[in-house]
Design a protein around this motif. Sequence first.
Motif, PDB file in Angstrom:
ATOM      1  N   ALA A 314     -64.350  26.878  24.551  1.00  0.00           N
ATOM      2  CA  ALA A 314     -65.665  26.258  24.815  1.00  0.00           C
ATOM      3  C   ALA A 314     -66.707  26.738  23.807  1.00  0.00           C
ATOM      4  O   ALA A 314     -67.670  26.038  23.507  1.00  0.00           O
ATOM      5  CB  ALA A 314     -66.110  26.588  26.239  1.00  0.00           C
ATOM      6  N   MET A 315     -66.484  27.926  23.276  1.00  0.00           N
ATOM      7  CA  MET A 315     -67.406  28.460  22.265  1.00  0.00           C
ATOM      8  C   MET A 315     -67.124  27.884  20.883  1.00  0.00           C
ATOM      9  O   MET A 315     -67.848  28.173  19.925  1.00  0.00           O
ATOM     10  CB  MET A 315     -67.256  29.995  22.174  1.00  0.00           C
ATOM     11  N   ASN A 316     -66.033  27.150  20.748  1.00  0.00           N
ATOM     12  CA  ASN A 316     -65.592  26.602  19.456  1.00  0.00           C
ATOM     13  C   ASN A 316     -65.277  27.697  18.445  1.00  0.00           C
ATOM     14  O   ASN A 316     -65.628  27.620  17.270  1.00  0.00           O
ATOM     15  CB  ASN A 316     -66.669  25.653  18.893  1.00  0.00           C
ATOM     16  N   PHE A 348     -71.630  33.307  29.012  1.00  0.00           N
ATOM     17  CA  PHE A 348     -71.526  31.968  28.417  1.00  0.00           C
ATOM     18  C   PHE A 348     -71.284  30.958  29.555  1.00  0.00           C
ATOM     19  O   PHE A 348     -70.607  31.285  30.539  1.00  0.00           O
ATOM     20  CB  PHE A 348     -70.351  31.954  27.424  1.00  0.00           C
ATOM     21  N   PRO A 349     -71.828  29.718  29.420  1.00  0.00           N
ATOM     22  CA  PRO A 349     -71.670  28.738  30.508  1.00  0.00           C
ATOM     23  C   PRO A 349     -70.217  28.604  30.977  1.00  0.00           C
ATOM     24  O   PRO A 349     -69.307  28.472  30.152  1.00  0.00           O
ATOM     25  CB  PRO A 349     -72.157  27.426  29.880  1.00  0.00           C
ATOM     26  N   GLY A 350     -70.038  28.670  32.265  1.00  0.00           N
ATOM     27  CA  GLY A 350     -68.697  28.491  32.834  1.00  0.00           C
ATOM     28  C   GLY A 350     -67.905  29.783  32.930  1.00  0.00           C
ATOM     29  O   GLY A 350     -66.800  29.803  33.479  1.00  0.00           O
ATOM     30  N   LYS A 378     -79.647  30.926  25.974  1.00  0.00           N
ATOM     31  CA  LYS A 378     -79.565  29.478  25.774  1.00  0.00           C
ATOM     32  C   LYS A 378     -80.441  29.075  24.589  1.00  0.00           C
ATOM     33  O   LYS A 378     -81.649  29.329  24.608  1.00  0.00           O
ATOM     34  CB  LYS A 378     -80.096  28.848  27.063  1.00  0.00           C
ATOM     35  N   ARG A 379     -79.869  28.510  23.548  1.00  0.00           N
ATOM     36  CA  ARG A 379     -80.644  28.109  22.376  1.00  0.00           C
ATOM     37  C   ARG A 379     -80.726  26.595  22.307  1.00  0.00           C
ATOM     38  O   ARG A 379     -79.700  25.910  22.141  1.00  0.00           O
ATOM     39  CB  ARG A 379     -80.042  28.663  21.068  1.00  0.00           C
ATOM     40  N   THR A 380     -81.937  26.089  22.406  1.00  0.00           N
ATOM     41  CA  THR A 380     -82.156  24.641  22.420  1.00  0.00           C
ATOM     42  C   THR A 380     -81.522  23.985  21.189  1.00  0.00           C
ATOM     43  O   THR A 380     -81.678  24.479  20.078  1.00  0.00           O
ATOM     44  CB  THR A 380     -83.676  24.348  22.430  1.00  0.00           C
ATOM     45  N   GLY A 381     -80.805  22.907  21.433  1.00  0.00           N
ATOM     46  CA  GLY A 381     -80.207  22.167  20.312  1.00  0.00           C
ATOM     47  C   GLY A 381     -78.746  22.504  20.082  1.00  0.00           C
ATOM     48  O   GLY A 381     -78.019  21.781  19.396  1.00  0.00           O
ATOM     49  N   THR A 382     -78.276  23.629  20.674  1.00  0.00           N
ATOM     50  CA  THR A 382     -76.863  23.977  20.508  1.00  0.00           C
ATOM     51  C   THR A 382     -76.048  23.282  21.613  1.00  0.00           C
ATOM     52  O   THR A 382     -76.587  23.025  22.699  1.00  0.00           O
ATOM     53  CB  THR A 382     -76.637  25.502  20.624  1.00  0.00           C
ATOM     54  N   PRO A 383     -74.770  22.979  21.373  1.00  0.00           N
ATOM     55  CA  PRO A 383     -73.971  22.315  22.401  1.00  0.00           C
ATOM     56  C   PRO A 383     -73.917  23.094  23.722  1.00  0.00           C
ATOM     57  O   PRO A 383     -73.956  22.488  24.795  1.00  0.00           O
ATOM     58  CB  PRO A 383     -72.575  22.221  21.769  1.00  0.00           C
ATOM     59  N   ALA A 384     -73.873  24.422  23.645  1.00  0.00           N
ATOM     60  CA  ALA A 384     -73.742  25.213  24.885  1.00  0.00           C
ATOM     61  C   ALA A 384     -74.968  25.072  25.790  1.00  0.00           C
ATOM     62  O   ALA A 384     -74.856  25.190  27.015  1.00  0.00           O
ATOM     63  CB  ALA A 384     -73.502  26.682  24.554  1.00  0.00           C
ATOM     64  N   ALA A 385     -76.129  24.808  25.194  1.00  0.00           N
ATOM     65  CA  ALA A 385     -77.356  24.697  25.991  1.00  0.00           C
ATOM     66  C   ALA A 385     -77.275  23.517  26.953  1.00  0.00           C
ATOM     67  O   ALA A 385     -77.904  23.522  28.007  1.00  0.00           O
ATOM     68  CB  ALA A 385     -78.566  24.561  25.071  1.00  0.00           C
TER      69      ALA A 385
END
Length: 479
Positions: A314-316, A348-350, A378-385
Amino acid sequence: MEQKDQIRTNEIKDMTETQRQLFYIEKAAMYVQGLKEELGRRPTCCVTTFGCQMNARDSEKLAGILEKAGYLLIDEEDADFVIYNTCTVRDNANQRVYGRLGHLNSLKKKMPHKKIALCGCMMQEPSVIEKIRKSYGFVDLIFGTHNIYKFAELLVKMFESDGMVIDIWEDTDKIVEDLPVERKYPFKSGINIMFGCNNFCSYCIVPYVRGRERSRIPKDIIREIKALVADGVVEVMLLGQNVNSYGKNLEEPMTFAQLLREVENIEGLKRIRFMTSHPKDLSDELIQVMKESKKICRHLHLPLQSGSTRILQAMNRRYTKEQYLALAEKIRQEIPDIAITTDIIVGFPGEMPCDVDETIDVIKKVKYDNAFTFIYSKRTGTPAAAMEKQVPEAVVKEGFDRVLKVVQDTAREQVSRLLGQTLEALVEEVNEHDDRLLTGRLSNNTIVHFEGEKSLIGQIVPVHLKECRGFYYFGEMTI
Ligand code: 5AD
Ligand code: SF4
């Protein structure tokens, strides 16, 4: 336009970028000189760095230009010019900047000629610029990561303007060489070998604020290191977001391992470090070069981020728990005296407690000498956000404390392995707490304190490691 100015403008057009910036340094110097006459003393400046080694190196470039323009560099923020070189990798870095800006404003009220500038990663975020424009109107100059080489030109613009000067670029493919640099330490230096990052780990804002990966040409890197060595540098730290992918985009591609071989051949250079390695790109060739090298330090920073394959995916990150463990095992087998350090993100999410267990399992197996453990931000604009299942704060805290405890226990055990050995340490400074002691750094990055003369700073000396105090040593010099 007067004829004289016209000639000047034409001249600037024909200049290389380096020449242009040197021209602007001279121009900035005129303004600084004017200020000097007004104040009756040399104007002072202060460069404050947030964030990583890359930022620290950028700050040395800013300091070099300010010094050349006539400013006296000091460490206090009551200076006539203050610049914050910011970081935005986690939100707390941003909050620190906002907090400290308030203090700068109160200082500026007492000295209206004071100038305040902001630059670095945080400035690449549009929401930040918006906020500063709105609530921090006293800031004089803002620029980002891509146009830092234009600092001298922007400085002149700032002097010539009444309002806030803002210049943020979306990207650049330019690398400008040979601008002045003011090093923090005379005997060691960071060297950028590449800029930007193409990895797009899903939590990370760096690829958005530092742009695409660009490698410097080896010839320029070698030339810079040779000049540094001639100027007294014995240790270099090759810097890049992912040094293991160095050289891929060069006209004549070369690997990081090949670059290291060339750096190794530089006469007079004693130690080579590098930062940061992505596990997915760490080659057997690199392990061999490290193993054979007499100069590459016995330290590898190998960010894990998570020990759970599900979370890594999920973190790629593009490796599994097993692949990471196999890589660490191979490195330990080939280079037994190496210290491995890492970065870990908790929350990290999940992420579930069983994922944290996997991370702890890796820590126990790899036995890190040190691990920087971060709470996911959480960083705005990143997929994880945008991912679902952001982890509740209390669960993150519980996981974080568990990881930290294991990290500390393993690190303590790892560091204590060296007890009784005599190893070489580069003397870096007088001990902060006791001026009879010097502080040195071993090849594997461990710190040791020992008695000695200040004149030894910058030299490599043998030290007997007598007493382990958790993460550092007390020792005795054996010459
Ligand atoms: N939240 C928490 N830690 C992060 N890092 C990068 N992005 C984030 C984030 N959004 C950490 C990683 C990286 C180190 C420099 O910072 O562990 O390796
Ligand atoms: Fe972020 Fe990954 Fe690049 Fe490191 S390699 S800076 S973690 S995107």
